[in-house]
Scaffold this motif. Structure first.
Motif, mmCIF file in Angstrom:
data_model
loop_
_atom_site.group_PDB
_atom_site.id
_atom_site.type_symbol
_atom_site.label_atom_id
_atom_site.label_comp_id
_atom_site.label_asym_id
_atom_site.label_seq_id
_atom_site.Cartn_x
_atom_site.Cartn_y
_atom_site.Cartn_z
ATOM 1 N N PHE A 40 0.831 -1.208 0.000
ATOM 2 C CA PHE A 40 0.000 0.000 0.000
ATOM 3 C C PHE A 40 0.867 1.261 0.000
ATOM 4 O O PHE A 40 0.667 2.160 -0.823
ATOM 5 N N VAL A 41 1.833 1.301 0.908
ATOM 6 C CA VAL A 41 2.700 2.475 0.996
ATOM 7 C C VAL A 41 3.591 2.568 -0.240
ATOM 8 O O VAL A 41 3.835 3.658 -0.769
ATOM 9 N N TRP A 44 1.651 4.000 -2.952
ATOM 10 C CA TRP A 44 1.466 5.431 -2.690
ATOM 11 C C TRP A 44 2.719 6.207 -3.102
ATOM 12 O O TRP A 44 2.639 7.274 -3.721
ATOM 13 N N ARG A 47 2.834 6.349 -6.897
ATOM 14 C CA ARG A 47 1.888 7.348 -7.413
ATOM 15 C C ARG A 47 2.414 8.765 -7.176
ATOM 16 O O ARG A 47 2.259 9.650 -8.027
ATOM 17 N N TYR A 48 3.021 8.979 -6.008
ATOM 18 C CA TYR A 48 3.539 10.302 -5.650
ATOM 19 C C TYR A 48 4.710 10.702 -6.551
ATOM 20 O O TYR A 48 4.769 11.820 -7.068
ATOM 21 N N SER A 169 7.096 2.790 7.049
ATOM 22 C CA SER A 169 5.879 3.224 6.355
ATOM 23 C C SER A 169 5.432 4.594 6.846
ATOM 24 O O SER A 169 5.015 5.449 6.050
ATOM 25 N N LYS A 172 7.673 7.225 5.322
ATOM 26 C CA LYS A 172 7.375 7.454 3.913
ATOM 27 C C LYS A 172 6.099 8.270 3.735
ATOM 28 O O LYS A 172 6.034 9.167 2.880
ATOM 29 N N VAL A 173 5.088 7.959 4.529
ATOM 30 C CA VAL A 173 3.845 8.728 4.466
ATOM 31 C C VAL A 173 4.117 10.189 4.830
ATOM 32 O O VAL A 173 3.609 11.119 4.177
ATOM 33 N N ILE A 176 5.707 11.909 1.912
ATOM 34 C CA ILE A 176 4.747 12.201 0.848
ATOM 35 C C ILE A 176 3.893 13.420 1.205
ATOM 36 O O ILE A 176 3.698 14.324 0.387
ATOM 37 N N TYR A 331 -2.510 2.010 -9.070
ATOM 38 C CA TYR A 331 -1.540 3.017 -9.521
ATOM 39 C C TYR A 331 -2.148 4.208 -10.263
ATOM 40 O O TYR A 331 -1.525 5.272 -10.346
#
Length: 440
Positions: A40-41, A44, A47-48, A169, A172-173, A176, A331
């Protein structure tokens, strides 16, 4: 009436089964958490960053991956084997393997430093590669992981990995949300390695062990390296085989194409934890079965082959029809090419799952020298197919090349070696090609 001895043996067998089952459950739980949270991450992040920057990040990781076999020195499986055989040499084995891996990590850093300054790579890519490669220094502490594996104590490994995953995670969030640059994600790779090594140390000390008791044994180091050199060479070839596709895509196409391919591969390879977890946890029991009888040993091995191959097929079949939907959902439209790649690449799992078990069998039978032949053939086929197919069908060509190479290395190559033909017949039996047992 059953004899007392029979009852005791049955009870011991059930207890042994439950021990391995619980061990596998811990590892499986951690890997499922990694698949869910990590995927999931990771998606993300993809996508980022977008296909181009994500492709550049994946390219840097693949480039470092080419040199990783030198850092591990092929010691991982051998260390587990030696610890299972003789726990009295624990401190010498762990200390010696740790020092050897540390030396290997510094050799990797030096090689990468000189390599990135020779090739025509921009400054950002060079820095990405060096920062990511620095993580290999701390990965030397994974010798503790192999100690836990040999003692069926993988719950501690699961705890350490889960904690690292959650911290990583969260970081990373945060990156982002705060619009961090690409380079920040490279530093997270190094950060992850540091946190995981600290986790291993904590749990190793928690169960009453002492790292200060580790020792370096020169004679033992020579013996380990003597056994592992074929695995070092085959590991180098494996690294080339596993990473060369993304490097060739970058050189023959562009960074964005690497991002499209890497996005699909991330989903396809997310399932590869299954054979790793199951074989790492159950193979000590298979090794011990050989002490009882060859028949029991190969009976358990066949059951493991059967389980792995059919689990892989169960994953690949639905993914074939849902690949475009899955990629679009995860994605977004910017990764529109990844669906076609996933549809093909997902089937490599069937051969990967089987190959993981066969690798453990070859190690136990001291047939690891054949691994080098396997991989040289595979990497040659893969490079040639990539060279021919990528210019014609783009990133899909790399997926086709990977699938054909895996199939050739798993099914066809063993037929040319008498000692390895058994693996072909066991896979054939798994696929119900033969209805009766093949006699060795």
């Amino acid at each position: 009436m059953l004899s007392i001895k029979t009852k005791i043996d049955a009870l011991a067998s059930r207890q042994g089964f439950m021990r391995y089952f619980k061990n596998t459950s811990w590892l499986m739980g951690e890997r499922i958490l990694r698949m869910v949270v990590g995927l999931f991450v990771g998606i993300w992040v993809a996508r980022y960053l977008g296909p181009e920057e994500f492709g550049l990040f994946s390219y840097a990781q693949s480039f470092v991956g080419l040199f990783m076999a030198i850092a591990t020195l092929g010691l991982d499986g051998i260390l587990v084997r030696e610890l299972v055989k003789d726990q009295s040499k624990r401190d010498a084995l762990l200390g010696t393997a740790f020092i050897l891996k540390l030396i290997g990590a510094f050799i990797v850093l030096l090689l990468l430093f000189f390599t990135v300054n020779i090739i025509s790579t921009d400054a950002q890519t060079k820095l990405l590669i060096i920062v990511i490669a620095s993580a290999t220094i701390f990965q030397s502490m994974n010798v503790v992981d192999f100690y836990f594996q040999s003692n069926v104590l993988s719950r501690y490994v699961a705890f350490a990995n889960a904690f690292t995953l959650l911290i990583s995670s969260a970081v990373k969030v945060w990156l982002i949300v705060n619009d961090a640059p690409l380079m920040a994600f490279a530093w997270v790779v190094l950060f992850d390695s540091v946190i995981l090594s600290l986790g291993y140390i904590y749990f190793y000390l928690k169960i009453g062990n002492r790292i200060k008791q580790w020792s370096f044994d020169k004679a033992l180091a020579q013996r380990l390296l003597k056994d592992s050199w074929p695995l070092i060479l085959s590991g180098i070839v494996i690294s080339i085989y596993m990473k060369i596709d993304q490097i060739m895509i970058k050189e023959m196409l562009n960074a964005e194409a690497v991002g499209q391919y890497a996005a699909a591969v991330k989903i396809s390879e997310a399932w590869y934890f299954i054979p790793m977890v199951v074989t790492s946890s159950l193979f000590p029991a298979i090794i011990k079965a050989k002490k009882q009888s060859e028949e029991l040993y190969y009976e358990r091995l066949q059951k493991l082959y059967d389980l792995m191959v059919w689990v892989a097929i169960g994953i690949a079949l639905p993914m074939t029809f849902l690949s475009d939907c899955v990629v679009s959902l995860l994605y977004g439209e910017q990764y529109s090419q990844a669906g076609s790649v996933l549809m093909i690449h997902i089937w490599t799992g069937v051969f990967v799952f089987f190959g993981v078990v066969r690798g453990k069998w070859m190690l136990n039978e001291n047939l690891q020298t054949y691994s080098l032949v396997f991989m040289w053939v595979s990497v040659t086929i893969n490079i040639v197919l990539n060279y021919l197919l990528i210019p014609v069908v783009g990133v899909v060509g790399a997926a086709i090349a990977t699938l054909l190479t895996q199939a050739t290395g798993t099914v066809i190559v063993p037929l040319f070696f008498k000692k390895l033909r058994l693996s072909f017949f066991m896979m054939a039996k798994t696929m119900f090609v033969f209805n009766k047992n093949h006699k060795r």
